[in-house]
Design an enzyme around this catalytic site. Sequence first.
Site, PDB file in Angstrom:
ATOM      1  N   SER A 136     -80.220 -34.192  10.827  1.00 57.51           N
ATOM      2  CA  SER A 136     -79.802 -34.858  12.058  1.00 57.51           C
ATOM      3  C   SER A 136     -80.928 -35.748  12.580  1.00 57.51           C
ATOM      4  O   SER A 136     -81.403 -36.615  11.853  1.00 57.51           O
ATOM      5  CB  SER A 136     -79.350 -33.816  13.082  1.00 57.51           C
ATOM      6  OG  SER A 136     -78.631 -34.405  14.131  1.00 57.51           O
ATOM      7  N   ASP A 275     -68.443 -34.416   9.217  1.00 58.17           N
ATOM      8  CA  ASP A 275     -69.756 -34.467   9.851  1.00 58.17           C
ATOM      9  C   ASP A 275     -69.810 -35.465  11.003  1.00 58.17           C
ATOM     10  O   ASP A 275     -69.139 -36.501  10.978  1.00 58.17           O
ATOM     11  CB  ASP A 275     -70.796 -34.859   8.794  1.00 58.17           C
ATOM     12  CG  ASP A 275     -72.175 -34.326   9.076  1.00 58.17           C
ATOM     13  OD1 ASP A 275     -72.671 -34.518  10.201  1.00 58.17           O
ATOM     14  OD2 ASP A 275     -72.766 -33.730   8.165  1.00 58.17           O
ATOM     15  N   HIS A 302     -71.393 -31.011  10.549  1.00 58.39           N
ATOM     16  CA  HIS A 302     -72.799 -31.336  10.756  1.00 58.39           C
ATOM     17  C   HIS A 302     -73.719 -30.232  10.246  1.00 58.39           C
ATOM     18  O   HIS A 302     -74.798 -30.513   9.729  1.00 58.39           O
ATOM     19  CB  HIS A 302     -73.036 -31.579  12.244  1.00 58.39           C
ATOM     20  CG  HIS A 302     -74.268 -32.360  12.546  1.00 58.39           C
ATOM     21  ND1 HIS A 302     -74.583 -33.547  11.916  1.00 58.39           N
ATOM     22  CD2 HIS A 302     -75.286 -32.137  13.436  1.00 58.39           C
ATOM     23  CE1 HIS A 302     -75.716 -34.020  12.392  1.00 58.39           C
ATOM     24  NE2 HIS A 302     -76.164 -33.182  13.303  1.00 58.39           N
TER      25      HIS A 302
END
Length: 326
Positions: A136, A275, A302
């Site tokens: 991320s 995601d 995610h």
Amino acid sequence: MLLLFFTAAAALLALCITTDGTDDRSNVSITKSGGDTHEGYIDVTGGRVWFRVVGRSSAGTPLLVLHGGPGASHDYLEPLEALADERPVVFYDQLGCGNSDRPDDPSLLTVERYVAEVGEVRDALGLRRVHLLGQSWGGGLAAAYALSPESDGVESLILSAPLLDTGRWIADQQAYLAAFPEEIQETVRKAESTGNFDTPKYQEAMGAYYARHVCRLPAWPDCLNRTFEKLSLPVYLGMWGPSEFTCTGTLRTFNVTGRLADIPVPVLFTCGEHDEAPPATLAYFQSLVPGSELAVFEDASHEHHLEATDAYLAAVREFMRRIDAA
């Protein structure tokens, strides 16, 4: 074979910090050590960051792990410890996050300082050669570090659901939001316009969003719950903003896509089918990095390293093995 031996020996020696709370580098202190694991603190610009090394005696090139958020902690990435049977795995909580110091200084919340922090951690732990994995926001941090002059010795990048372009990230979230019922969309719009994100309806809306695009497991793992419990709101608000759909912080202009072609090492992109960093976006990023690879995990989102752990670890393990053998 001799080259591989000396490479492994160098990696091992680099992480042989003594167990009496000291180190030959004055900016490292050990608070806990046992078996093949130790943890402690590193002095960096602005305070101390907490670190943990797993698999100290493993022979492969170390893996340095950068967590996301911004404002999260290392906890939710704990499944990566399974890779320590082949190489040391190094976690740390970025300044202001998790177990690290939390200074009340907004001037520290910049991409440039966090990039420099990666180098400070590497120097303190003697990580001369390293694979770098970022998830991320940590993926954006890893990419930015790889593009910096201090990145010598980085052998590869694993960018898992990376934030590489804030504008595209927000557009992707808005597109996802448009697929939800109008009631949820209106709840989010109202919160965005009023600045009130504490209502039960908004929390329910975000719960529905998270269940589809952040973690699709019916029961979240303890490591992910711990990360949310430790979430540093000052860092999240200062670097990102009030919600996943709006960025008002220091990351609002973050965009490294124009420089991705300059990354000098092999890159593996990963994402989940659902995601927050969608497969189409990751395919676009991959197209900008010659020779890079992309792994997409079905029915995952995610936190695909938690939803498809075995497949994810196998992909990361095989990628690093190939780089080490090259």
